[in-house]
Design a protein around this motif. Structure first.
Motif, PDB file in Angstrom:
ATOM      1  N   UNK A 102      53.745  39.494  26.925  1.00 35.56           N
ATOM      2  CA  UNK A 102      53.497  40.747  27.631  1.00 35.56           C
ATOM      3  C   UNK A 102      52.360  40.539  28.626  1.00 35.56           C
ATOM      4  N   UNK A 103      52.542  41.030  29.840  1.00 38.95           N
ATOM      5  CA  UNK A 103      51.512  40.859  30.869  1.00 38.95           C
ATOM      6  C   UNK A 103      51.510  42.074  31.788  1.00 38.95           C
ATOM      7  N   UNK A 104      50.326  42.504  32.221  1.00 41.91           N
ATOM      8  CA  UNK A 104      50.213  43.626  33.141  1.00 41.91           C
ATOM      9  C   UNK A 104      50.490  43.207  34.570  1.00 41.91           C
ATOM     10  N   UNK A 105      51.113  44.086  35.332  1.00 34.59           N
ATOM     11  CA  UNK A 105      51.440  43.723  36.721  1.00 34.59           C
ATOM     12  C   UNK A 105      50.221  43.764  37.638  1.00 34.59           C
ATOM     13  N   UNK A 106      49.071  44.243  37.121  1.00 36.57           N
ATOM     14  CA  UNK A 106      47.825  44.243  37.896  1.00 36.57           C
ATOM     15  C   UNK A 106      46.795  43.287  37.286  1.00 36.57           C
TER      16      UNK A 106
ATOM     17  N   UNK B 145      48.809  47.933  34.772  1.00 36.30           N
ATOM     18  CA  UNK B 145      47.815  47.535  33.783  1.00 36.30           C
ATOM     19  C   UNK B 145      47.110  46.249  34.205  1.00 36.30           C
ATOM     20  N   UNK B 146      45.777  46.239  34.054  1.00 36.78           N
ATOM     21  CA  UNK B 146      44.985  45.047  34.329  1.00 36.78           C
ATOM     22  C   UNK B 146      44.849  44.227  33.048  1.00 36.78           C
ATOM     23  N   UNK B 147      44.069  43.138  33.131  1.00 34.40           N
ATOM     24  CA  UNK B 147      43.902  42.265  31.978  1.00 34.40           C
ATOM     25  C   UNK B 147      43.235  43.002  30.815  1.00 34.40           C
ATOM     26  N   UNK B 148      42.268  43.863  31.109  1.00 29.94           N
ATOM     27  CA  UNK B 148      41.581  44.611  30.053  1.00 29.94           C
ATOM     28  C   UNK B 148      42.383  45.832  29.622  1.00 29.94           C
ATOM     29  N   UNK B 149      42.992  46.519  30.574  1.00 29.82           N
ATOM     30  CA  UNK B 149      43.672  47.776  30.265  1.00 29.82           C
ATOM     31  C   UNK B 149      44.873  47.595  29.342  1.00 29.82           C
ATOM     32  N   UNK B 150      45.465  46.406  29.331  1.00 30.78           N
ATOM     33  CA  UNK B 150      46.652  46.189  28.508  1.00 30.78           C
ATOM     34  C   UNK B 150      46.318  46.250  27.017  1.00 30.78           C
TER      35      UNK B 150
END
Length: 603
Positions: free
Chosen positions: A234-238, A266-271
């Motif tokens: 799973x990875x955020x598009x931001x 979602x950023x690296x932290x927001x995910x």
């Protein structure tokens, strides 16, 4: 005041490197009730488990009846914790938990789940590889353990599968990138930040793991013959640090068993944040629900729309041979392009099966070349390219290499530090590798399976003088076999490699051809070099160059033996001029140092 400044400088340069700035911790949660059927291992991010409490809560809710292992490590950007030691501890804890859960000699865990966020995902992936016994880079190899046969799924959340980026990622703003750049330089100067450094793109920890993963899962090898775990990323598009395309080796290795899902906005932290609505009570947010689905949903029960439809991997089954062409530190000549054209011309229609990798690494000046950590930047770049190629070309059979000057260092250093690297035929010219380089080990370990030609020029004063100084220090210290570090450069491009029984008939020193540092790539020799790596590995370069017709370069050998004195005179002049200028005024001295630094980083 001056004393205070000296103390601060001493602490920064010589004390900080011995502090760990973090904790390796332990692994909590060994089985309390023997006989449980599920084991879940959760790998927290850089800041440790307390930095993302909701993630561990989600895992425990998803598997309420499972044994759950959680490493208690904690890191910062300055951490010097050994990533290899940490991973070994995690993998050993999984082995121990599996063994402790036995009943009458039978393993009770029927399903094992690995779930890691960010750095935790990278560590768990490495632990899984080591669990298969692919542990040549482990300090104490432990071989294969049956726990890997019962891995049900591996779920990674924003894990840097390609390693932390060396260059600016597309979603990272310039301000934060500038801060990261300064911190990275500070870390190198002070000897800190070695944990993150060991997880960079192309590092031994990452590249060895990625190649082993591909070899393990690709059809006809290793785990592909038995049960394949479900792989979900799973990875955020931001995400500012992890790109969707960084995981092509996952797709290369696992095929239909891999699912990659991009979560929007979602950023690296927001995910990993706001997984629960309101004050932490159910129901979960869309992000939390996506993570929960990845953890517990049976493979056949995922909705068709859930994962990304188009994979990032663009595989080419036609390519069976890879040829790297690597130039030197300031080589701006056209010879790499000419060699490439000659190869394509000689092999004709077979060009569809050959991929030629040109020298795309950045221009490299003299000062960075003298610094080990900067030399390694290009080695990591090369290994990242090699790993990407392994993923993109599933039918790859042979890798051949043409290197000049710093290009020869790139391959030699990579072979020393990456046991997964395999090459066939090698052509070196103007080599800056030590004469005592351990080719015998490379050949015995089957990292080099073809021939090695090392061409020396009779007026290559660049190699004869500059890297020869490092060669002399190695000789004075009695170093018999090269090893990574400050002294892993030398003068084999002028003096030739030392040979032994293991290298006989494989390694050939051609001494000497006429010319300077770039003499080997004169137009007349482009065609034979191209033929050597593309269609005629038995070509005799001695017959082509006829070195026996030329006298030995006695005068250059004489000055080469005085390399230490030439260096001493050069450094003495630089320091002497600085002392004279400092007498005029400190502003003049600052200007002199700026000009000197500029010259060393551009010439």
């Amino acid at each position: 005041m001056a004393l205070v400044v000296l103390i601060v400088v001493f602490v920064l340069l010589f004390v900080l490197r011995y502090l760990k700035f973090g904790a390796i911790g332990a692994v909590e949660g060994m089985p309390e009730t023997v006989g449980r059927k599920t084991l879940v291992v959760y790998g927290p991010p850089l800041g440790g488990r307390t930095s993302r409490n909701d993630l561990e809560k989600l895992v425990r809710e998803a598997y309420p009846d499972a044994d759950i292992l959680v490493p208690t490590y904690r890191h910062s950007w300055m951490s010097n914790i050994d990533a290899f030691e940490l991973t070994s501890q995690i993998e050993a804890a999984i082995r121990d938990a599996d063994d402790k859960n036995k009943i009458d000699g039978s393993y009770q865990y029927e399903k094992i789940v690995l779930f890691g966020y960010s750095t935790g995902g990278l560590l768990l992936r490495k632990a899984y590889i080591w669990g298969h016994g692919l542990d040549d880079d482990r300090s104490v190899p432990r071989g294969r353990h049956p726990w890997v046969d019962r891995l049900d799924r591996f779920v990674s959340l924003s894990a840097p599968n390609r390693g932390w980026p060396s260059d600016k990622p597309k979603h990272l703003d310039i301000f934060r990138y500038a801060i990261a750049y300064v911190l990275q330089r500070f870390a190198r100067l002070t000897g800190t930040g070695r944990f993150i450094e060991s997880l960079m793109q192309g590092s031994p920890f990452v590249s060895n793991m990625r190649v082993q993963w591909i070899d393990l899962f690709r059809d006809g090898n290793g785990a592909s013959a038995g049960r394949k775990p479900l792989i979900i990323h799973l990875v955020g598009d931001k995400d500012e640090l992890v790109d969707r395309d960084d995981s092509i080796d996952l797709e290369a290795g696992t095929g239909a068993n891999v699912m990659i899902k991009t979560l929007e906005r979602l950023t690296h932290a927001e995910i990993s944040e706001n997984l629960y609505r309101d004050d932490g009570a159910a129901p979960m947010s869309p992000t939390g629900e996506a993570i929960r689905m990845a953890l517990i949903t049976p493979p056949a029960a995922f909705p068709a729309y859930w994962a990304d439809r188009v994979g990032a991997l663009q595989a080419d089954d036609n390519v069976t041979q890879l040829i790297f062409i690597m130039h030197g530190i300031r080589d701006e000549g056209s010879w790499p392009a000419e060699v490439k054209r000659s190869i394509e011309s000689q092999i004709g229609d077979a060009a569809a099966h050959v991929k030629i990798i040109p020298p795309l690494y950045r221009r490299f000046a003299m000062l960075p070349f003298l610094l080990y950590w900067d030399r390694q930047h290009n080695v990591r770049w090369f290994m990242d390219q090699y790993t990407q190629a392994k993923a993109m070309y599933p039918k790859l059979e042979h890798v051949d290499f043409i290197g000049h000057s710093n290009g020869t260092y790139i391959l030699a250093s990579a072979l020393e530090r990456y046991p997964v690297l395999k090459v066939r035929n090698v052509f070196f010219a103007g080599s800056v590798v030590p004469v005592h380089y351990d080719w015998a080990r490379r050949i015995t370990d089957k990292q080099v399976t073809g021939r090695v030609w090392n061409v020396c020029a009779d007026f290559d004063w660049v190699v004869a003088i500059f890297p020869q100084f490092f060669q002399q220090i190695s000789d004075w210290l009695g170093i018999k076999k090269s090893r990574p570090g400050l002294l892993d450069i030398g003068s084999a491009g002028f003096r030739g490699f030392r040979q032994d029984v293991e290298t006989a008939g494989i390694l050939t020193n051609l001494k000497y051809i006429a010319g300077e540092h770039g003499a080997a790539f004169e137009p007349a020799m482009v065609e034979p070099i191209a033929a050597y790596v593309s269609r005629d590995p038995e070509i005799d370069f001695i017959a082509c160059w006829r070195p026996q017709d030329r006298p030995k370069p006695v005068w250059l050998e004489f000055f080469s033996n005085l390399s230490w004195a030439i260096w001493a005179v050069g450094v003495g002049l630089i320091v002497g001029i600085g002392i004279l200028i400092s007498g005029v005024g400190w502003l003049w001295l600052v200007g002199y140092l700026i000009v000197l630094f500029g010259l060393l980083t551009t010439l």
